[in-house]
Design a protein around this motif. Structure first.
Motif, PDB file in Angstrom:
ATOM      1  N   SER A 114       0.842  -1.197   0.000  1.00 57.47           N
ATOM      2  CA  SER A 114       0.000   0.000   0.000  1.00 57.47           C
ATOM      3  C   SER A 114       0.876   1.246   0.000  1.00 57.47           C
ATOM      4  O   SER A 114       1.814   1.363   0.802  1.00 57.47           O
ATOM      5  CB  SER A 114      -0.905   0.000   1.241  1.00 57.47           C
ATOM      6  OG  SER A 114      -1.598   1.215   1.339  1.00 57.47           O
ATOM      7  N   ASN A 115       0.577   2.157  -0.894  1.00 62.27           N
ATOM      8  CA  ASN A 115       1.317   3.418  -0.951  1.00 62.27           C
ATOM      9  C   ASN A 115       0.630   4.520  -0.160  1.00 62.27           C
ATOM     10  O   ASN A 115       0.953   5.691  -0.318  1.00 62.27           O
ATOM     11  CB  ASN A 115       1.497   3.852  -2.404  1.00 62.27           C
ATOM     12  CG  ASN A 115       2.437   2.941  -3.148  1.00 62.27           C
ATOM     13  OD1 ASN A 115       3.269   2.275  -2.540  1.00 62.27           O
ATOM     14  ND2 ASN A 115       2.304   2.890  -4.450  1.00 62.27           N
ATOM     15  N   LYS A 116      -0.316   4.152   0.675  1.00 60.36           N
ATOM     16  CA  LYS A 116      -1.044   5.134   1.485  1.00 60.36           C
ATOM     17  C   LYS A 116      -0.082   5.732   2.502  1.00 60.36           C
ATOM     18  O   LYS A 116       0.708   5.032   3.127  1.00 60.36           O
ATOM     19  CB  LYS A 116      -2.215   4.447   2.186  1.00 60.36           C
ATOM     20  CG  LYS A 116      -3.104   5.389   2.944  1.00 60.36           C
ATOM     21  CD  LYS A 116      -4.264   4.646   3.558  1.00 60.36           C
ATOM     22  CE  LYS A 116      -5.128   5.615   4.342  1.00 60.36           C
ATOM     23  NZ  LYS A 116      -6.192   4.909   5.047  1.00 60.36           N
ATOM     24  N   ASP A 117      -0.144   7.018   2.662  1.00 60.00           N
ATOM     25  CA  ASP A 117       0.711   7.771   3.584  1.00 60.00           C
ATOM     26  C   ASP A 117       2.195   7.654   3.234  1.00 60.00           C
ATOM     27  O   ASP A 117       3.050   7.727   4.100  1.00 60.00           O
ATOM     28  CB  ASP A 117       0.477   7.325   5.042  1.00 60.00           C
ATOM     29  CG  ASP A 117      -0.955   7.555   5.493  1.00 60.00           C
ATOM     30  OD1 ASP A 117      -1.572   8.529   5.007  1.00 60.00           O
ATOM     31  OD2 ASP A 117      -1.453   6.764   6.314  1.00 60.00           O
ATOM     32  N   CYS A 118       2.498   7.434   1.961  1.00 61.91           N
ATOM     33  CA  CYS A 118       3.888   7.362   1.510  1.00 61.91           C
ATOM     34  C   CYS A 118       4.144   8.513   0.541  1.00 61.91           C
ATOM     35  O   CYS A 118       3.258   8.953  -0.172  1.00 61.91           O
ATOM     36  CB  CYS A 118       4.163   6.048   0.795  1.00 61.91           C
ATOM     37  SG  CYS A 118       4.080   4.609   1.854  1.00 61.91           S
ATOM     38  N   HIS A 119       5.365   8.988   0.548  1.00 62.32           N
ATOM     39  CA  HIS A 119       5.764   9.995  -0.433  1.00 62.32           C
ATOM     40  C   HIS A 119       6.777   9.363  -1.382  1.00 62.32           C
ATOM     41  O   HIS A 119       7.147   8.198  -1.227  1.00 62.32           O
ATOM     42  CB  HIS A 119       6.323  11.247   0.244  1.00 62.32           C
ATOM     43  CG  HIS A 119       7.422  10.971   1.224  1.00 62.32           C
ATOM     44  ND1 HIS A 119       8.710  10.736   0.839  1.00 62.32           N
ATOM     45  CD2 HIS A 119       7.415  10.860   2.574  1.00 62.32           C
ATOM     46  CE1 HIS A 119       9.464  10.514   1.889  1.00 62.32           C
ATOM     47  NE2 HIS A 119       8.701  10.577   2.970  1.00 62.32           N
ATOM     48  N   LYS A 120       7.239  10.108  -2.372  1.00 62.78           N
ATOM     49  CA  LYS A 120       8.057   9.510  -3.428  1.00 62.78           C
ATOM     50  C   LYS A 120       9.428   9.039  -2.943  1.00 62.78           C
ATOM     51  O   LYS A 120      10.067   8.239  -3.601  1.00 62.78           O
ATOM     52  CB  LYS A 120       8.209  10.475  -4.595  1.00 62.78           C
ATOM     53  CG  LYS A 120       9.002  11.733  -4.292  1.00 62.78           C
ATOM     54  CD  LYS A 120       9.074  12.581  -5.540  1.00 62.78           C
ATOM     55  CE  LYS A 120       9.907  13.833  -5.300  1.00 62.78           C
ATOM     56  NZ  LYS A 120       9.979  14.637  -6.505  1.00 62.78           N
ATOM     57  N   LEU A 121       9.878   9.510  -1.800  1.00 70.61           N
ATOM     58  CA  LEU A 121      11.174   9.075  -1.287  1.00 70.61           C
ATOM     59  C   LEU A 121      11.052   7.970  -0.242  1.00 70.61           C
ATOM     60  O   LEU A 121      12.041   7.551   0.338  1.00 70.61           O
ATOM     61  CB  LEU A 121      11.933  10.266  -0.702  1.00 70.61           C
ATOM     62  CG  LEU A 121      12.277  11.379  -1.701  1.00 70.61           C
ATOM     63  CD1 LEU A 121      12.962  12.530  -0.999  1.00 70.61           C
ATOM     64  CD2 LEU A 121      13.127  10.853  -2.822  1.00 70.61           C
ATOM     65  N   SER A 122       9.838   7.492  -0.006  1.00 68.87           N
ATOM     66  CA  SER A 122       9.639   6.395   0.941  1.00 68.87           C
ATOM     67  C   SER A 122      10.245   5.114   0.363  1.00 68.87           C
ATOM     68  O   SER A 122      10.158   4.865  -0.830  1.00 68.87           O
ATOM     69  CB  SER A 122       8.152   6.160   1.198  1.00 68.87           C
ATOM     70  OG  SER A 122       7.569   7.279   1.818  1.00 68.87           O
ATOM     71  N   PRO A 123      10.847   4.286   1.218  1.00 65.19           N
ATOM     72  CA  PRO A 123      11.419   3.036   0.700  1.00 65.19           C
ATOM     73  C   PRO A 123      10.317   2.076   0.257  1.00 65.19           C
ATOM     74  O   PRO A 123       9.272   1.984   0.895  1.00 65.19           O
ATOM     75  CB  PRO A 123      12.184   2.477   1.896  1.00 65.19           C
ATOM     76  CG  PRO A 123      11.573   3.110   3.087  1.00 65.19           C
ATOM     77  CD  PRO A 123      11.070   4.450   2.643  1.00 65.19           C
ATOM     78  N   PRO A 124      10.524   1.362  -0.848  1.00 70.53           N
ATOM     79  CA  PRO A 124       9.498   0.430  -1.334  1.00 70.53           C
ATOM     80  C   PRO A 124       9.479  -0.894  -0.573  1.00 70.53           C
ATOM     81  O   PRO A 124       8.612  -1.710  -0.787  1.00 70.53           O
ATOM     82  CB  PRO A 124       9.893   0.202  -2.792  1.00 70.53           C
ATOM     83  CG  PRO A 124      11.354   0.427  -2.814  1.00 70.53           C
ATOM     84  CD  PRO A 124      11.637   1.475  -1.767  1.00 70.53           C
ATOM     85  N   TRP A 125      10.456  -1.099   0.305  1.00 72.74           N
ATOM     86  CA  TRP A 125      10.573  -2.352   1.037  1.00 72.74           C
ATOM     87  C   TRP A 125      10.472  -2.079   2.532  1.00 72.74           C
ATOM     88  O   TRP A 125      10.838  -1.015   3.011  1.00 72.74           O
ATOM     89  CB  TRP A 125      11.921  -3.019   0.752  1.00 72.74           C
ATOM     90  CG  TRP A 125      12.123  -3.283  -0.690  1.00 72.74           C
ATOM     91  CD1 TRP A 125      12.821  -2.505  -1.572  1.00 72.74           C
ATOM     92  CD2 TRP A 125      11.645  -4.392  -1.427  1.00 72.74           C
ATOM     93  NE1 TRP A 125      12.784  -3.054  -2.817  1.00 72.74           N
ATOM     94  CE2 TRP A 125      12.069  -4.229  -2.762  1.00 72.74           C
ATOM     95  CE3 TRP A 125      10.901  -5.520  -1.127  1.00 72.74           C
ATOM     96  CZ2 TRP A 125      11.782  -5.127  -3.759  1.00 72.74           C
ATOM     97  CZ3 TRP A 125      10.615  -6.421  -2.115  1.00 72.74           C
ATOM     98  CH2 TRP A 125      11.057  -6.231  -3.416  1.00 72.74           C
ATOM     99  N   GLU A 126      10.009  -3.075   3.265  1.00 68.67           N
ATOM    100  CA  GLU A 126      10.014  -2.985   4.722  1.00 68.67           C
ATOM    101  C   GLU A 126      10.700  -4.236   5.261  1.00 68.67           C
ATOM    102  O   GLU A 126      10.681  -5.295   4.647  1.00 68.67           O
ATOM    103  CB  GLU A 126       8.600  -2.837   5.280  1.00 68.67           C
ATOM    104  CG  GLU A 126       7.648  -3.947   4.951  1.00 68.67           C
ATOM    105  CD  GLU A 126       6.224  -3.683   5.415  1.00 68.67           C
ATOM    106  OE1 GLU A 126       5.906  -2.540   5.765  1.00 68.67           O
ATOM    107  OE2 GLU A 126       5.436  -4.635   5.428  1.00 68.67           O
ATOM    108  N   GLY A 127      11.284  -4.090   6.399  1.00 68.52           N
ATOM    109  CA  GLY A 127      11.988  -5.217   6.994  1.00 68.52           C
ATOM    110  C   GLY A 127      13.351  -4.777   7.457  1.00 68.52           C
ATOM    111  O   GLY A 127      13.593  -3.589   7.648  1.00 68.52           O
TER     112      GLY A 127
END
Length: 120
Positions: free
Chosen positions: A102-115
């Motif tokens: 989900s890209n909700k509450d993300c901006h363009k510099l947010s990392p695409p991965w979590e962990g």
């Protein structure tokens, strides 16, 4: 100008321009008007009405052909992608990253991965 260019450029997937797919004939370009293209010189009002009816009949066939060609193009893309994807086996204790769905509450510099997460 950009929209005009996009709408009058043939799609690789369908082989037709978006303008043709909507209206059933190719757009008359401004350069055709300026330089007197043969299509412009040969224009006849009565013939245009008859050819419009014929073009509408052929438009459904063209759309069906574009649909088949698009399916073939997508199949080729899937094949190209799948032959380059390598299988990956994970073992217990390996660190892995998870793709953010989900890209909700993300901006363009947010990392695409979590962990990283650890495989259990």
């Amino acid at each position: 100008m950009a929209l005009w260019s996009l709408r009058t450029t043939p799609s690789r997937a369908t082989g037709y321009t978006p303008f043709f797919m909507v209206y059933g004939s190719e757009a008359v370009l401004p350069t055709d008007l300026d330089y007197g293209a043969p299509r412009i010189k040969a224009y006849d009002e009565q013939g245009a009405k008859v050819s419009l009816k014929d073009a509408m009949d052929q438009l459904d066939e063209a759309r069906d052909f574009a649909l088949l060609r698009s399916d073939k193009y997508q199949q080729a893309l899937r094949w190209y992608h799948s032959r380059r994807v390598r299988g990956q086996a994970f073992n217990i204790g390996d660190p892995v990253l998870h793709l953010v769905q989900s890209n909700k509450d993300c901006h363009k510099l947010s990392p695409p991965w979590e962990g990283p997460y650890v495989v259990a």
